[in-house]
Scaffold this active site. Structure first.
Site, mmCIF file in Angstrom:
data_model
loop_
_atom_site.group_PDB
_atom_site.id
_atom_site.type_symbol
_atom_site.label_atom_id
_atom_site.label_comp_id
_atom_site.label_asym_id
_atom_site.label_seq_id
_atom_site.Cartn_x
_atom_site.Cartn_y
_atom_site.Cartn_z
ATOM 1 N N PHE A 156 0.862 -1.179 0.000
ATOM 2 C CA PHE A 156 0.000 0.000 0.000
ATOM 3 C C PHE A 156 0.899 1.229 0.000
ATOM 4 O O PHE A 156 1.774 1.352 0.844
ATOM 5 C CB PHE A 156 -0.920 0.024 1.227
ATOM 6 C CG PHE A 156 -1.837 1.216 1.235
ATOM 7 C CD1 PHE A 156 -2.952 1.246 0.398
ATOM 8 C CD2 PHE A 156 -1.576 2.323 2.025
ATOM 9 C CE1 PHE A 156 -3.796 2.353 0.370
ATOM 10 C CE2 PHE A 156 -2.423 3.435 2.010
ATOM 11 C CZ PHE A 156 -3.528 3.452 1.176
ATOM 12 N N ASP A 197 9.133 2.662 1.332
ATOM 13 C CA ASP A 197 7.968 3.315 1.899
ATOM 14 C C ASP A 197 7.937 2.946 3.381
ATOM 15 O O ASP A 197 7.522 1.844 3.747
ATOM 16 C CB ASP A 197 6.690 2.855 1.171
ATOM 17 C CG ASP A 197 5.436 3.522 1.732
ATOM 18 O OD1 ASP A 197 5.506 4.089 2.843
ATOM 19 O OD2 ASP A 197 4.387 3.449 1.068
ATOM 20 N N LYS A 214 2.786 9.668 8.575
ATOM 21 C CA LYS A 214 2.116 9.154 9.764
ATOM 22 C C LYS A 214 2.745 9.675 11.067
ATOM 23 O O LYS A 214 2.538 10.823 11.392
ATOM 24 C CB LYS A 214 2.034 7.628 9.691
ATOM 25 C CG LYS A 214 1.039 7.184 8.575
ATOM 26 C CD LYS A 214 0.509 5.784 8.741
ATOM 27 C CE LYS A 214 -0.732 5.555 7.888
ATOM 28 N NZ LYS A 214 -0.501 4.928 6.592
HETATM 29 C C1 LIG Z 1 -0.786 5.304 5.198
HETATM 30 C C2 LIG Z 1 0.196 4.876 4.182
HETATM 31 C C3 LIG Z 1 0.401 5.583 2.981
HETATM 32 C C4 LIG Z 1 -0.467 6.762 2.604
HETATM 33 O O1 LIG Z 1 -0.333 7.838 3.475
HETATM 34 P P1 LIG Z 1 -1.460 8.986 3.484
HETATM 35 O O2 LIG Z 1 -0.963 9.940 4.528
HETATM 36 O O3 LIG Z 1 -2.752 8.324 3.807
HETATM 37 O O4 LIG Z 1 -1.476 9.605 2.143
HETATM 38 C C5 LIG Z 1 1.380 5.142 2.133
HETATM 39 N N1 LIG Z 1 2.139 4.070 2.415
HETATM 40 C C6 LIG Z 1 1.998 3.381 3.559
HETATM 41 C C7 LIG Z 1 2.889 2.215 3.833
HETATM 42 C C8 LIG Z 1 1.007 3.736 4.469
HETATM 43 O O5 LIG Z 1 0.839 3.020 5.583
#
Ligand SMILES: *Cc1c(COP(=O)(O)O)cnc(C)c1O
Length: 405
Positions: free
Chosen positions: A138, A223, A253
């Site tokens: 994700f 990521d 986050k």
């Molecule tokens: C939450 C998340 C995103 C997206 O972040 P947003 O602040 O919702 O745009 C991307 N990659 C990972 C691994 C995430 O957990």
């Protein structure tokens, strides 16, 4: 449902894209959330790994209040000293030389993907456009982010697939070796998958990935939006693997502890194509976000905080393995890393979340029929014991339900 069957306007006037729990909170403190009626809930999801320091952390509240009285926003056409201070901290503690601040994780991913293509273009290799991602990943909800992750639930119906994105099975190093070619720009991977169900990439795989990228002239993007900022007991999850630093890394986050902020970190080499005018943001890195970000960083990066995460993770894992032994009919597997914990269930994970909620325990959902435990990094051992006891009650409730049918 066809268009005609849709209620014309939902009662709450909100776009119906979320499956929300029937709960609203009025305030929070540490690992507790309170409804307007004063009912307390134990928070084991922390706004999906975002309120890393718990709710209303006094240092974050003070940083925000102090900044709010001075200056909110000026635009990136001026120097923003808070950005220089937070970038200094982030680069001093990582592989990175430069930082671009955003408002969200998705925007950090977007910056990383643009940077990777621009790098090759500036180096005289404009044919290198392909980004390789992995099943279960994700990366956010922009067009580029959904195609980088390749989850069909998030791409279907939104028009033709963006060119230049390739998906491979999770952890299949042979498929990866075969897929990397002369048009590959970058590989993007979460060192620990979050939404996909708390799946940690083996440390040896990350080291191998780094080596492969070096050999083939491909950029490695991590990521760490969910698994970074202390979540695994190191400041960033890839630090567990030897010689496995990326060229580019996305953070968000817990970086803002609940205030919207993200960052794209890079080596000077990888960032070389991003010249004046090639990217930008109105709000990214504004003084409010930076004030909170600096306070959160200073708290999370303390060795004592990271040690506490490792200790608490050990406590949780041991307790959960005990639960799995006692409830093999409910719990199929315990996985993840640090305080990014996945509990793979036998009953439906959504139903289990509701049963946990009945015990006033909040947990997150996840892929592969998991629930994720993402407690604030500062949760106490007593609160963790309480969470385990509530999980046991939820397991009991699963049994009671099964016996009744
Ligand atoms: C939450 C998340 C995103 C997206 O972040 P947003 O602040 O919702 O745009 C991307 N990659 C990972 C691994 C995430 O957990």
């Amino acid at each position: 449902m066809t268009l005609a069957e849709h209620p014309a306007v939902p009662a709450d006037h909100l776009l119906g894209v979320y499956s929300r729990a029937p709960l609203a909170f009025e305030r929070g403190r540490g690992a507790r959330l309170y409804t307007a009626e004063g009912e307390a809930y134990l928070d084991c999801l922390a706004g999906i790994a975002t309120t890393g320091l718990g709710h209303a952390h006094p240092k974050l509240v003070k940083a925000l209040e102090d900044q709010a009285e001075k200056l909110w926003h000026v635009s990136n056409i001026f120097r923003i000293p808070g950005q220089e201070a937070l970038a200094g901290r982030l680069t001093a503690s990582t592989f990175a030389d430069v930082v671009f601040f955003t408002n969200s994780g998705t925007e950090a991913v977007e910056c990383a993907l643009k940077m990777a293509r621009k790098f090759h273009w500036a180096n005289g290799n404009p044919e290198r456009i392909d980004v390789i991602g992995f099943e279960g990943a994700f990366h956010g909800r922009s067009y580029a982010a959904v195609h980088a992750a390749g989850n069909p639930h998030y791409t279907e119906g939104f028009g033709p697939a963006l060119p230049g994105y390739v998906q491979l099975p999770f952890g299949d190093m042979e498929a990866l070796d075969a897929a990397v070619g002369p048009t590959t720009a970058a590989i993007i991977i979460e060192p620990v998958q979050g939404e996909g169900g708390a799946r940690a990439v083996p440390e040896t795989c990350l080291t191998q990935l780094r080596k492969l990228c070096d050999e083939r002239g491909v950029l490695l993007i991590y990521d760490e939006i969910q698994c970074g900022m202390g979540r695994t007991g190191k400041l960033f999850a890839h630090e567990w693997a030897p010689d496995a630093t990326p060229d580019i890394m996305c953070v968000a986050k817990a970086l803002g502890g609940g205030f919207p902020v993200g960052a794209c970190l890079a080596t000077a080499h990888a960032a070389a194509g991003m010249t004046v005018g090639s990217h930008g943001s109105t709000y990214g890195g504004n003084p409010l976000a930076m004030a909170v970000g600096i306070a959160a960083f200073d708290e999370i990066s303390r060795p004592e905080t990271l040690q506490h995460v490792r200790d608490l993770a050990g406590f949780f894992t041991q307790g959960l393995k005990g639960l799995q032994d006692r409830y093999p009919d409910v719990i199929a597997d315990i996985r993840g890393k640090g305080l990014l914990i996945g509990v793979k269930l036998i009953p439906n994970n959504r139903e289990f979340m509701a049963l946990a909620r009945d015990q006033h325990l909040l947990v997150a959902g996840g892929g592969d029929n998991c629930v994720r435990l993402l407690p604030p990094l500062v949760m106490t051992t007593e609160e963790a014991s309480e969470a385990l006891a509530k999980l046991e009650q939820a397991c009991e409730a699963v049994r009671a339900k099964a016996a009744a049918t």
